[in-house]
Scaffold this motif. Sequence first.
Motif, PDB file in Angstrom:
ATOM      1  N   LEU A  19       0.838  -1.215   0.000  1.00  0.00           N
ATOM      2  CA  LEU A  19       0.000   0.000   0.000  1.00  0.00           C
ATOM      3  C   LEU A  19       0.865   1.256   0.000  1.00  0.00           C
ATOM      4  O   LEU A  19       1.760   1.403   0.834  1.00  0.00           O
ATOM      5  CB  LEU A  19      -0.906  -0.027   1.233  1.00  0.00           C
ATOM      6  N   SER A  20       0.591   2.137  -0.953  1.00  0.00           N
ATOM      7  CA  SER A  20       1.295   3.412  -0.870  1.00  0.00           C
ATOM      8  C   SER A  20       0.298   4.549  -0.827  1.00  0.00           C
ATOM      9  O   SER A  20      -0.756   4.503  -1.465  1.00  0.00           O
ATOM     10  CB  SER A  20       2.316   3.540  -2.005  1.00  0.00           C
ATOM     11  N   LEU A  21       0.622   5.531  -0.022  1.00  0.00           N
ATOM     12  CA  LEU A  21      -0.280   6.664   0.187  1.00  0.00           C
ATOM     13  C   LEU A  21       0.237   7.861  -0.593  1.00  0.00           C
ATOM     14  O   LEU A  21       1.453   8.062  -0.701  1.00  0.00           O
ATOM     15  CB  LEU A  21      -0.354   6.986   1.677  1.00  0.00           C
ATOM     16  N   PRO A  22      -0.658   8.648  -1.150  1.00  0.00           N
ATOM     17  CA  PRO A  22      -0.203   9.793  -1.950  1.00  0.00           C
ATOM     18  C   PRO A  22       0.455  10.856  -1.069  1.00  0.00           C
ATOM     19  O   PRO A  22       0.091  11.017   0.100  1.00  0.00           O
ATOM     20  CB  PRO A  22      -1.493  10.332  -2.567  1.00  0.00           C
ATOM     21  N   LYS A  23       1.397  11.558  -1.657  1.00  0.00           N
ATOM     22  CA  LYS A  23       2.109  12.608  -0.933  1.00  0.00           C
ATOM     23  C   LYS A  23       1.174  13.658  -0.353  1.00  0.00           C
ATOM     24  O   LYS A  23       1.458  14.259   0.671  1.00  0.00           O
ATOM     25  CB  LYS A  23       3.091  13.312  -1.885  1.00  0.00           C
ATOM     26  N   GLU A  24       0.044  13.864  -1.039  1.00  0.00           N
ATOM     27  CA  GLU A  24      -0.886  14.899  -0.585  1.00  0.00           C
ATOM     28  C   GLU A  24      -1.567  14.514   0.724  1.00  0.00           C
ATOM     29  O   GLU A  24      -2.163  15.369   1.384  1.00  0.00           O
ATOM     30  CB  GLU A  24      -1.966  15.161  -1.644  1.00  0.00           C
ATOM     31  N   SER A  25      -1.530  13.223   1.047  1.00  0.00           N
ATOM     32  CA  SER A  25      -2.152  12.801   2.309  1.00  0.00           C
ATOM     33  C   SER A  25      -1.198  13.124   3.448  1.00  0.00           C
ATOM     34  O   SER A  25      -0.289  12.357   3.757  1.00  0.00           O
ATOM     35  CB  SER A  25      -2.451  11.301   2.282  1.00  0.00           C
ATOM     36  N   THR A  26      -1.420  14.277   4.056  1.00  0.00           N
ATOM     37  CA  THR A  26      -0.471  14.740   5.080  1.00  0.00           C
ATOM     38  C   THR A  26      -1.064  14.712   6.487  1.00  0.00           C
ATOM     39  O   THR A  26      -0.402  15.094   7.439  1.00  0.00           O
ATOM     40  CB  THR A  26      -0.007  16.181   4.768  1.00  0.00           C
ATOM     41  N   THR A  27      -2.325  14.304   6.601  1.00  0.00           N
ATOM     42  CA  THR A  27      -2.900  14.147   7.938  1.00  0.00           C
ATOM     43  C   THR A  27      -3.285  12.688   8.122  1.00  0.00           C
ATOM     44  O   THR A  27      -3.464  11.955   7.142  1.00  0.00           O
ATOM     45  CB  THR A  27      -4.175  14.994   8.112  1.00  0.00           C
ATOM     46  N   VAL A  28      -3.418  12.280   9.376  1.00  0.00           N
ATOM     47  CA  VAL A  28      -3.832  10.900   9.636  1.00  0.00           C
ATOM     48  C   VAL A  28      -5.196  10.640   8.999  1.00  0.00           C
ATOM     49  O   VAL A  28      -5.409   9.602   8.366  1.00  0.00           O
ATOM     50  CB  VAL A  28      -3.875  10.631  11.155  1.00  0.00           C
ATOM     51  N   GLN A  29      -6.085  11.602   9.142  1.00  0.00           N
ATOM     52  CA  GLN A  29      -7.425  11.426   8.570  1.00  0.00           C
ATOM     53  C   GLN A  29      -7.374  11.219   7.057  1.00  0.00           C
ATOM     54  O   GLN A  29      -8.017  10.313   6.528  1.00  0.00           O
ATOM     55  CB  GLN A  29      -8.309  12.646   8.869  1.00  0.00           C
ATOM     56  N   ALA A  30      -6.599  12.045   6.378  1.00  0.00           N
ATOM     57  CA  ALA A  30      -6.512  11.929   4.915  1.00  0.00           C
ATOM     58  C   ALA A  30      -5.932  10.574   4.524  1.00  0.00           C
ATOM     59  O   ALA A  30      -6.404   9.918   3.588  1.00  0.00           O
ATOM     60  CB  ALA A  30      -5.659  13.063   4.357  1.00  0.00           C
ATOM     61  N   CYS A  31      -4.896  10.152   5.249  1.00  0.00           N
ATOM     62  CA  CYS A  31      -4.305   8.831   4.989  1.00  0.00           C
ATOM     63  C   CYS A  31      -5.341   7.733   5.190  1.00  0.00           C
ATOM     64  O   CYS A  31      -5.441   6.784   4.403  1.00  0.00           O
ATOM     65  CB  CYS A  31      -3.127   8.577   5.938  1.00  0.00           C
ATOM     66  N   TYR A  32      -6.098   7.874   6.262  1.00  0.00           N
ATOM     67  CA  TYR A  32      -7.023   6.805   6.622  1.00  0.00           C
ATOM     68  C   TYR A  32      -8.168   6.692   5.623  1.00  0.00           C
ATOM     69  O   TYR A  32      -8.586   5.580   5.270  1.00  0.00           O
ATOM     70  CB  TYR A  32      -7.549   7.051   8.042  1.00  0.00           C
ATOM     71  N   ILE A  33      -8.645   7.826   5.154  1.00  0.00           N
ATOM     72  CA  ILE A  33      -9.730   7.816   4.159  1.00  0.00           C
ATOM     73  C   ILE A  33      -9.233   7.194   2.851  1.00  0.00           C
ATOM     74  O   ILE A  33      -9.915   6.376   2.231  1.00  0.00           O
ATOM     75  CB  ILE A  33     -10.249   9.259   3.910  1.00  0.00           C
ATOM     76  N   GLU A  34      -8.014   7.534   2.478  1.00  0.00           N
ATOM     77  CA  GLU A  34      -7.423   6.941   1.277  1.00  0.00           C
ATOM     78  C   GLU A  34      -7.263   5.431   1.457  1.00  0.00           C
ATOM     79  O   GLU A  34      -7.535   4.639   0.546  1.00  0.00           O
ATOM     80  CB  GLU A  34      -6.060   7.607   1.010  1.00  0.00           C
ATOM     81  N   MET A  35      -6.839   5.048   2.639  1.00  0.00           N
ATOM     82  CA  MET A  35      -6.663   3.630   2.954  1.00  0.00           C
ATOM     83  C   MET A  35      -8.005   2.892   2.885  1.00  0.00           C
ATOM     84  O   MET A  35      -8.095   1.773   2.350  1.00  0.00           O
ATOM     85  CB  MET A  35      -6.079   3.540   4.359  1.00  0.00           C
ATOM     86  N   ALA A  36      -9.041   3.514   3.407  1.00  0.00           N
ATOM     87  CA  ALA A  36     -10.383   2.904   3.385  1.00  0.00           C
ATOM     88  C   ALA A  36     -10.815   2.622   1.946  1.00  0.00           C
ATOM     89  O   ALA A  36     -11.383   1.565   1.650  1.00  0.00           O
ATOM     90  CB  ALA A  36     -11.385   3.832   4.068  1.00  0.00           C
ATOM     91  N   LYS A  37     -10.493   3.564   1.076  1.00  0.00           N
ATOM     92  CA  LYS A  37     -10.835   3.408  -0.337  1.00  0.00           C
ATOM     93  C   LYS A  37     -10.115   2.184  -0.925  1.00  0.00           C
ATOM     94  O   LYS A  37     -10.713   1.361  -1.603  1.00  0.00           O
ATOM     95  CB  LYS A  37     -10.403   4.694  -1.061  1.00  0.00           C
ATOM     96  N   GLN A  38      -8.851   2.095  -0.634  1.00  0.00           N
ATOM     97  CA  GLN A  38      -8.072   0.976  -1.173  1.00  0.00           C
ATOM     98  C   GLN A  38      -8.511  -0.358  -0.557  1.00  0.00           C
ATOM     99  O   GLN A  38      -8.468  -1.394  -1.213  1.00  0.00           O
ATOM    100  CB  GLN A  38      -6.575   1.220  -0.957  1.00  0.00           C
ATOM    101  N   VAL A  39      -8.901  -0.328   0.707  1.00  0.00           N
ATOM    102  CA  VAL A  39      -9.419  -1.543   1.353  1.00  0.00           C
ATOM    103  C   VAL A  39     -10.648  -2.046   0.593  1.00  0.00           C
ATOM    104  O   VAL A  39     -10.756  -3.235   0.273  1.00  0.00           O
ATOM    105  CB  VAL A  39      -9.761  -1.268   2.840  1.00  0.00           C
ATOM    106  N   LYS A  40     -11.553  -1.133   0.315  1.00  0.00           N
ATOM    107  CA  LYS A  40     -12.771  -1.528  -0.413  1.00  0.00           C
ATOM    108  C   LYS A  40     -12.430  -2.044  -1.810  1.00  0.00           C
ATOM    109  O   LYS A  40     -12.914  -3.091  -2.232  1.00  0.00           O
ATOM    110  CB  LYS A  40     -13.730  -0.341  -0.513  1.00  0.00           C
ATOM    111  N   ASP A  41     -11.565  -1.301  -2.494  1.00  0.00           N
ATOM    112  CA  ASP A  41     -11.200  -1.667  -3.873  1.00  0.00           C
ATOM    113  C   ASP A  41     -10.486  -3.009  -3.947  1.00  0.00           C
ATOM    114  O   ASP A  41     -10.794  -3.836  -4.790  1.00  0.00           O
ATOM    115  CB  ASP A  41     -10.249  -0.613  -4.468  1.00  0.00           C
ATOM    116  N   LYS A  42      -9.497  -3.169  -3.082  1.00  0.00           N
ATOM    117  CA  LYS A  42      -8.597  -4.320  -3.265  1.00  0.00           C
ATOM    118  C   LYS A  42      -8.915  -5.502  -2.362  1.00  0.00           C
ATOM    119  O   LYS A  42      -8.732  -6.645  -2.760  1.00  0.00           O
ATOM    120  CB  LYS A  42      -7.143  -3.872  -3.077  1.00  0.00           C
ATOM    121  N   LEU A  43      -9.354  -5.229  -1.131  1.00  0.00           N
ATOM    122  CA  LEU A  43      -9.673  -6.355  -0.252  1.00  0.00           C
ATOM    123  C   LEU A  43     -11.132  -6.790  -0.394  1.00  0.00           C
ATOM    124  O   LEU A  43     -11.490  -7.906   0.006  1.00  0.00           O
ATOM    125  CB  LEU A  43      -9.355  -6.006   1.209  1.00  0.00           C
ATOM    126  N   GLY A  44     -11.947  -5.893  -0.974  1.00  0.00           N
ATOM    127  CA  GLY A  44     -13.351  -6.246  -1.209  1.00  0.00           C
ATOM    128  C   GLY A  44     -13.498  -7.533  -2.023  1.00  0.00           C
ATOM    129  O   GLY A  44     -14.499  -8.249  -1.908  1.00  0.00           O
TER     130      GLY A  44
END
Lengths: 352, 352
Positions: free
Chosen positions: B293-318
């Motif tokens: 998993l890699s997070l975009p550079k623009e994700s500079t807060t924990v919240q932003a990282c986590y929301i991006e992660m949630a998206k990838q969880v749905k996409d890839k682990l779904g």
Amino acid sequence: MATSNPPLKDDLDIVIPTIRNLDFLEMWRPFFQPYHLIIVQDGDPSKTIKVPSGFSYDLYNRNDINKILGPKASCISFKDSACRCFGYMVSKKKYIFTIDDDCFVAKDPSGKDIDALSQHIRNLLHPATPYFFNTLYDPFSDGADFVRGYPFSLREGIPTAVSHGLWLNIPDYDAPTQLVKPRERNTRYVDAVMTIPKGTLFPMCGMNLAFDRNMIGPAMYFGLMGDGQPIGRYDDMWAGWCVKVICDHLGLGIKTGLPYIWHSKASNPFVNLKKEYKGIFWQEEIIPFFQALSLPKESTTVQACYIEMAKQVKDKLGKIDPYFVKLGDAMVTWIEAWDELNLKDSKKPNGK
Amino acid sequence: MATSNPPLKDDLDIVIPTIRNLDFLEMWRPFFQPYHLIIVQDGDPSKTIKVPSGFSYDLYNRNDINKILGPKASCISFKDSACRCFGYMVSKKKYIFTIDDDCFVAKDPSGKDIDALSQHIRNLLHPATPYFFNTLYDPFSDGADFVRGYPFSLREGIPTAVSHGLWLNIPDYDAPTQLVKPRERNTRYVDAVMTIPKGTLFPMCGMNLAFDRNMIGPAMYFGLMGDGQPIGRYDDMWAGWCVKVICDHLGLGIKTGLPYIWHSKASNPFVNLKKEYKGIFWQEEIIPFFQALSLPKESTTVQACYIEMAKQVKDKLGKIDPYFVKLGDAMVTWIEAWDELNLKDSKKPNGK
């Protein structure tokens, strides 16, 4: 006196670089006597090194190194304990244990003498687990295992190539830290062995080190240090960076932790500073270089990896200092010499 | 009775998930009494949980959670200790220490009671060093430092976000290991704290865990476990994977090792197997997912990282199971609820 049934008795050489009589072996007698020693005498070859009676050994001085390697002897450092790697090259055994001659038998917290060699052998014979961190440390130690959440597919582990042991009493500090903390002693006995994770570099110290020569030997080159070189005390560090990157590439593991030895005395910090100071700023570029270094898939042997690495050292580190071009060449010479001694049977080492 | 001048007294909450009377606090009284407790009552909210006198606490049962979070309460697990993360959310403190109610004060090798909380605070207040391995473990512990070869540019370290403590007596094993080794006890006191290297995942256990809520709190979501969910006992693991990837991305450190607590009894391995079995094969795909998993550079807060992660969880682990789509949605709900309680001051938690 000697341990009964010592493990791997016929498969392991103990390599000791030295410039003095090996009185320190008396304390190690119960543990080392069953094994064969390879003593690499540094400095003046006309000096006689006394070895306590009862030990089986070959001793190589500079004349021997020159005779055995011919012009390729240029890759072996002089007036620096980096010369020890010559011993790895002439050994014919599967395992190497190398130790400094100012290292003595340490005691565990119960007051028992620590058989460092047995612990190294144990480390080498059990798998390593670099792909995921086990919070209870070595899952193969007695009374331990993989914790909840450790992927089952990774529990078989991978072969262990290197066992890096630690030091009680005098810690392995650089000159600045020695100068700042002249009285610091390491008294903390950490009862753990752990695999260094994949992708993580570590400072490998040559004071108390064992490895599987068949797996990783050709990468255990201790570089060009000492006489005529602009740097010292980075021999083991250099080997450690190279070895870690190659182990990661080839799927081999490196462990650190137990066993401890008792490091008796600190080397002179002023002398050390002179040897180290270039390394202290060079390493700020060398470490990112090794962190970023990638080896091609086609490099499937240690030798192939090492030759590729030598090329990249010349290309990328050569910009820091011409020394790295020389070092890159020496890395290639080292591999040629290794293969000459180890692949062909033409040249037999002339031990005494 | 209470420790004099306890560190961070007004900056730390102790979060305890429970279904029973908190008699275990008696043993912790000298260490915990100076701090405020957040007790998250799991299961039947009509049951009364007794808390020993003299402790300052808020207790939240399911009715409280539902009242405070409204429909967003769906992201908080029920009938599983994963519900503890509600306590992280309603705390207003900088630091959280969470501990299970079957964990007692352990003794160090000298027989002295271990003040687990003090060690956690020490771990959190000292820097972490995830970019290079220090062979003498925590360079900030007494009598230790960075060893020779450790790059000087990395010695300042980075902020520590998480301190993961260990367990003497009953180790944190999965059901298969519990079944295979029913009598195994952890008696090995490893006197070390270490930073988990960057890029390496670890199995984070929620039994004895502290973290900096301001730094990493929004990622400390313990997922959907227990009642109505296909999986249990992966709550802390899930949080650990997410937290580690985000810490690596944001330049925050995670330590593991000291302090130990005494884990008194093993949970039922048969019940555990039922909870875990899907996780045991799912994690074989989840871990490579988090490793890659890699997070975009623009994700500079924990919240932003986590929301991006949630998206990838749905996409890839779904693809593994619809559960992960639900979990990805719950991750988003968690962040919404976190921000509602923490960014605005509109909803005050109704502690008792």
